[in-house]
Design a protein around this motif. Structure first.
Motif, PDB file in Angstrom:
ATOM      1  N   ALA A 203      39.189  49.055  41.622  1.00 35.69           N
ATOM      2  CA  ALA A 203      38.352  47.885  41.318  1.00 35.69           C
ATOM      3  C   ALA A 203      39.063  46.881  40.414  1.00 35.69           C
ATOM      4  O   ALA A 203      38.794  45.674  40.483  1.00 35.69           O
ATOM      5  N   HIS A 204      39.968  47.362  39.576  1.00 33.22           N
ATOM      6  CA  HIS A 204      40.707  46.448  38.702  1.00 33.22           C
ATOM      7  C   HIS A 204      41.660  45.549  39.483  1.00 33.22           C
ATOM      8  O   HIS A 204      42.196  44.583  38.923  1.00 33.22           O
ATOM      9  N   ARG A 205      41.873  45.851  40.758  1.00 32.09           N
ATOM     10  CA  ARG A 205      42.698  44.992  41.614  1.00 32.09           C
ATOM     11  C   ARG A 205      41.843  44.135  42.544  1.00 32.09           C
ATOM     12  O   ARG A 205      42.375  43.442  43.420  1.00 32.09           O
ATOM     13  N   LEU A 206      40.543  44.180  42.379  1.00 32.52           N
ATOM     14  CA  LEU A 206      39.630  43.501  43.292  1.00 32.52           C
ATOM     15  C   LEU A 206      38.847  42.410  42.582  1.00 32.52           C
ATOM     16  O   LEU A 206      38.689  42.429  41.360  1.00 32.52           O
ATOM     17  N   THR A 207      38.337  41.483  43.392  1.00 34.67           N
ATOM     18  CA  THR A 207      37.280  40.579  42.954  1.00 34.67           C
ATOM     19  C   THR A 207      36.084  40.823  43.855  1.00 34.67           C
ATOM     20  O   THR A 207      36.190  40.724  45.081  1.00 34.67           O
ATOM     21  N   ILE A 208      34.961  41.167  43.253  1.00 34.15           N
ATOM     22  CA  ILE A 208      33.717  41.372  43.982  1.00 34.15           C
ATOM     23  C   ILE A 208      32.820  40.167  43.722  1.00 34.15           C
ATOM     24  O   ILE A 208      32.576  39.812  42.572  1.00 34.15           O
ATOM     25  N   VAL A 209      32.359  39.547  44.778  1.00 33.67           N
ATOM     26  CA  VAL A 209      31.454  38.402  44.654  1.00 33.67           C
ATOM     27  C   VAL A 209      30.032  38.889  44.925  1.00 33.67           C
ATOM     28  O   VAL A 209      29.731  39.340  46.034  1.00 33.67           O
TER      29      VAL A 209
END
Length: 469
Positions: A106-112
């Protein structure tokens, strides 16, 4: 079929020219998409094009925001995620329990969490939408960059469906829209679709691997002679220059190798392989008429591996879809949420995490933007059968890489997961973000002859809060 001469048997020249033209998009090198348009030679392409790639993983059928990346476990029982929640590497952020591998990334992701698809229709937005003027998003990019790379011949716009890696898979779903649509931009800018059949696909597979041809040394000698003659003619004739480049591209094998998964080592293939995750006998008999569940699990990993290979080879925009698997109404044709997620989520969690880890290991994370979404979200209230129905006011959206700052959640949804609680992010924001990853909008404004629809899509507002790292 395209053949190469050995001994007294000449190469079928017309067939070669037909294949070369098809591979290179039917347009002259350096042109803005189609014949008769302004040439990129008049523009500083180093300033116009970023050299990056976009992989748009489209989850056809409409994934639920609750069971993916916005569980709402503090909501009432009939609303909250039916699969529970799992902690992620971002403090205080949870995903549905079906995504343990992505949770660790998750630290490598962007969740909208404020993404609004706009309506509850089964279609193929944002791949093809009103905001793209009825064309595949990659076609808009190809209108700017050209249908193929001028140096390598690699298509700038590709569409990967299950048949690209498995000839036995079902054909691409077209009931709700054509993924290869070009709007009014012309057929030459349609996505290249490996596995779609036809002479080009056969020739790429059968004619280009030179090691499979008898008398290899004799053939290579003949090809060297042919290259020399074509190069000499190219100095005198612009048409022959184009023909020589097509010839070099085809015989060099770079394009063919990019589409050949056998080039990968066994460990990499195993890391991407989603086939063992869901077997036909595991599919409940009530939904045995949904073969796309099997196509999804059998092919998703290999499709994303192929997408990574195309990015490495210089393809700009790649659409990936495994057909219509995310519809979970709990009716005669569709499983309830808990059952359907068991068929769809494990392959997605496995394959997408493999792609993200692979891109990171290869130093490609900043060069490749990965986008994952569907056309709609799902109703806040679970229906009587345990399914969720169509919902256009909120849907899941995940992004990774592309040189953007990651490790964040953008926007919030209401407590019942029905609406954005912050400023809605729509299809136009997402389309502009993908295109501006590839194209400099300020430079594009200076290019003559760019259609208004393309310019409008590229220069629209991008996703607020998504900034470059």
């Amino acid at each position: 079929m395209l053949t190469f001469g050995i001994g007294d048997r000449p190469m079928q020249r017309r067939a070669f020219l037909r294949i070369g033209g098809a591979l290179l998009g039917g347009a002259a090198f350096g042109q803005l998409g189609a014949l008769g348009q302004p040439a990129l030679a008049a523009v500083d392409t180093r300033r116009l094009l970023s050299g990056k790639s976009v992989i748009l993983l489209f989850l056809h059928g409409g994934p639920s925001q609750f069971e993916t990346f916005d569980p709402k476990m503090d909501a009432p029982v009939g609303i909250r995620s039916q699969t529970g929640e799992i902690a992620t590497s971002l403090p205080g952020v949870t995903f549905g329990t079906s995504f343990p591998r992505l949770a660790k990334l998750a630290h490598r992701l962007t969740i909208v969490r404020s993404y609004r698809p706009g309506n509850a229709n089964h279609d193929i937005k944002p791949v093809v939408a009103r905001e793209t003027s009825g064309a595949n998003v990659g076609t808009l990019f190809a209108r700017v960059a050209g249908s193929s790379h001028p140096a390598t011949g690699m298509p700038n716009n590709a569409l990967l469906v299950p048949q690209a890696v498995d000839p036995q898979a079902k054909p691409a779903q077209t009931q709700f829209g054509r993924f290869d649509a070009t709007g009014g931009l012309g057929a030459s800018l349609a996505p290249f679709v490996p596995g779609a059949g036809g002479e080009l696909q056969q020739d790429l597979q059968l004619a280009l691997p030179l090691e499979r041809v008898e008398h290899r040394r004799a053939m290579l000698a003949l090809l060297d002679q042919a290259r020399f003659k074509l190069a000499a003619r190219a100095e005198r004739d612009p048409v022959d220059a184009l023909r020589a480049q097509a010839y070099s591209t085809l015989l060099g094998g770079a394009v063919s190798r990019a589409f050949d998964l056998s080039q990968e080592d066994a460990q990499t293939l195993a890391r991407y392989d989603t086939a063992p995750l869901v077997h036909p006998e595991q599919i409940d008999a009530r939904w045995a008429n949904r073969p796309f569940y099997i196509d999804n699990s059998q092919t998703l990993g290999r499709l994303l591996l192929l997408a990574r290979r195309l990015c490495e080879a210089g393809c700009g925009f790649i659409t990936v879809t495994t057909n219509f698997v995310w519809d979970m109404h709990a009716d005669v044709n569709n499983a309830p949420m808990t059952v359907g997620m068991g068929y769809t989520a494990p392959p997605l969690d496995w394959a997408l995490s493999a792609l993200l880890e692979d891109l990171e290991a290869r130093g490609l994370s900043d060069r490749v933007l990965v986008v994952c979404c569907g056309e709609i979200g799902r109703t806040p209230q679970v229906n009587a059968g345990g399914g969720r129905d169509h919902w256009g006011n909120l849907g899941p959206l995940l992004l990774a890489g592309g040189g953007y700052s990651m490790g964040q959640v953008i926007g919030r949804s209401t407590r019942d997961g029905a609406e954005p609680a912050t400023e809605p992010i729509g299809v136009s924001h997402l389309v502009a973000t993908m295109l501006q990853t590839l194209v400099n909008p300020a430079e594009l404004r200076l290019v003559p002859g760019v259609p208004d629809d393309v310019l409008r899509a590229v220069t629209a507002e991008t996703i607020p809060g998504l900034s470059t790292s």
